[in-house]
Write a protein that holds these residues in place. Structure first.
Motif, short mmCIF file in Angstrom:
data_model
loop_
_atom_site.label_atom_id
_atom_site.label_comp_id
_atom_site.label_asym_id
_atom_site.label_seq_id
_atom_site.Cartn_x
_atom_site.Cartn_y
_atom_site.Cartn_z
N VAL A 54 0.87 -1.18 0.00
CA VAL A 54 0.00 0.00 0.00
C VAL A 54 0.90 1.23 0.00
O VAL A 54 1.74 1.38 0.89
N GLY B 263 -0.64 -7.50 10.04
CA GLY B 263 -1.13 -7.92 8.73
C GLY B 263 -2.17 -9.04 8.76
O GLY B 263 -2.53 -9.58 7.72
N LYS B 264 -2.69 -9.35 9.95
CA LYS B 264 -3.61 -10.48 10.09
C LYS B 264 -4.90 -10.26 9.28
O LYS B 264 -5.32 -11.13 8.52
N THR C 293 -5.35 -8.24 6.85
CA THR C 293 -5.02 -8.17 5.42
C THR C 293 -4.88 -9.57 4.83
O THR C 293 -5.30 -9.81 3.69
N HIS D 82 -7.16 -11.54 19.38
CA HIS D 82 -6.19 -11.09 20.38
C HIS D 82 -6.55 -11.68 21.74
O HIS D 82 -5.75 -12.29 22.41
N1 ATP Z 1 -5.97 0.11 3.00
C1 ATP Z 1 -4.90 0.41 3.74
N2 ATP Z 1 -4.23 1.56 3.54
C2 ATP Z 1 -3.15 1.86 4.25
N3 ATP Z 1 -2.63 1.08 5.20
C3 ATP Z 1 -3.25 -0.06 5.46
C4 ATP Z 1 -4.42 -0.47 4.75
N4 ATP Z 1 -4.81 -1.67 5.23
C5 ATP Z 1 -3.94 -1.99 6.20
N5 ATP Z 1 -3.00 -1.03 6.34
C6 ATP Z 1 -1.87 -1.05 7.28
O1 ATP Z 1 -1.27 -2.32 7.16
C7 ATP Z 1 -0.85 -2.82 8.40
C8 ATP Z 1 -1.51 -4.16 8.65
O2 ATP Z 1 -2.89 -3.96 8.87
P1 ATP Z 1 -3.86 -5.14 9.32
O3 ATP Z 1 -5.19 -4.54 9.64
O4 ATP Z 1 -3.84 -6.24 8.33
O5 ATP Z 1 -3.15 -5.65 10.66
P2 ATP Z 1 -3.71 -6.52 11.85
O6 ATP Z 1 -2.62 -7.45 12.23
O7 ATP Z 1 -5.01 -7.13 11.48
O8 ATP Z 1 -3.90 -5.42 12.98
P3 ATP Z 1 -4.91 -5.32 14.22
O9 ATP Z 1 -4.55 -6.45 15.13
O10 ATP Z 1 -4.58 -4.00 14.80
O11 ATP Z 1 -6.29 -5.42 13.66
C9 ATP Z 1 -1.21 -1.75 9.42
O12 ATP Z 1 -0.08 -0.97 9.66
C10 ATP Z 1 -2.30 -0.96 8.73
O13 ATP Z 1 -2.32 0.36 9.19
#
Ligand code: ATP
Length: 221
Positions: free
Chosen positions: A14, A42-43, A45, A182
């Motif tokens: 991104v 990134g989970k 994602t 979590h």
């Molecule tokens: N569409 C997007 N635009 C910009 N940054 C993004 C986007 N989607 C995710 N990110 C960034 O990518 C990284 C991973 O995000 P993600 O939501 O997949 O993590 P996560 O492990 O699920 O986090 P959490 O436990 O906080 O939900 C984060 O730093 C987030 O801010």
């Protein structure tokens, strides 16, 4: 042919930043895979990648067939369900109408009797926990082959959380289930066959849960 949903060497960028880098992860039909990692690792994602909601490099394979590039409705038709998926809860529809999109409302009310009195209420007027039950009810009654649960316990009372844990265990007999959580790692980890731990968009550990007790207790418990 192996019955599994697989992300292979997936990279998601991104604005030039890699939020997943060369991640591979498989969910076999009939198993629970815990997807763990710190905030922002990134989970979500990764689950969105399985559902076709993000552009990426690498491949996604469903039961031996490459589905990279297919749209989310096609993946839903092929048996992949992601929950919660806030955008897809129609707030102007009632609880009953929302559930009917996915499956049998009576099945949903047997899982979540709390929803029966709310059947004719607009989903937009529900509390967060009630809406979460609608999302989960829809996911379970859609009878997916692969169920992707992103923080499924958020907003739920303890007794409902315990019931959802039982449903996950029950449905995993015939469904591949990936769970991002979590708060409920202590409950889900012992039920899981595999764990994928992400840090900074990369796989720190991916393998059988029974070999991961040390790393999980050090990182999460
Ligand atoms: N569409 C997007 N635009 C910009 N940054 C993004 C986007 N989607 C995710 N990110 C960034 O990518 C990284 C991973 O995000 P993600 O939501 O997949 O993590 P996560 O492990 O699920 O986090 P959490 O436990 O906080 O939900 C984060 O730093 C987030 O801010």
């Amino acid at each position: 042919m192996a019955k599994l949903l697989r992300a292979e060497n997936v990279t998601v960028s991104v604005n030039g930043r890699k939020i997943l880098e060369n991640v591979s992860c498989s969910i076999h039909r009939g198993e629970i895979v815990l997807i763990a990692g710190p905030n922002g690792s990134g989970k979500s994602t990764l689950l969105k990648t399985f559902m076709g909601l993000v552009d990426h490099e690498g491949r996604v394979i469903l039961d031996g067939r490459e589905i990279t590039g297919t749209e989310p409705p096609e993946r839903f038709r092929l048996g992949i369900t992601l929950a919660p998926e806030k955008l897809r809860v129609a707030k102007n529809l009632t609880v009953g109408e929302n559930i009917k999109i996915a499956g049998d409302p009576e099945h949903a009310f047997s899982l979540f009797p709390e929803l029966k009195p709310l059947e004719d209420k607009k989903t937009g007027n529900l509390s967060g926990g009630e809406r979460q039950m609608v999302v989960l009810a829809r996911a379970f009654v859609s009878r997916p082959r692969y169920l992707l649960l992103d923080e499924p316990f958020q907003g739920l009372h303890k007794d409902v959380r315990e019931r959802v844990i039982e449903y996950i265990e029950e449905y995993s007999k015939s469904t591949g289930i990936a769970v991002v959580t979590h708060d409920e790692i202590e409950e889900i980890f012992p039920m899981s066959e595999k764990i994928c731990i992400l840090t900074g968009g990369k796989v720190l550990y991916s393998g059988e849960s029974r070999n991961a007790e040390k790393i999980v207790s050090e990182m999460f418990i």
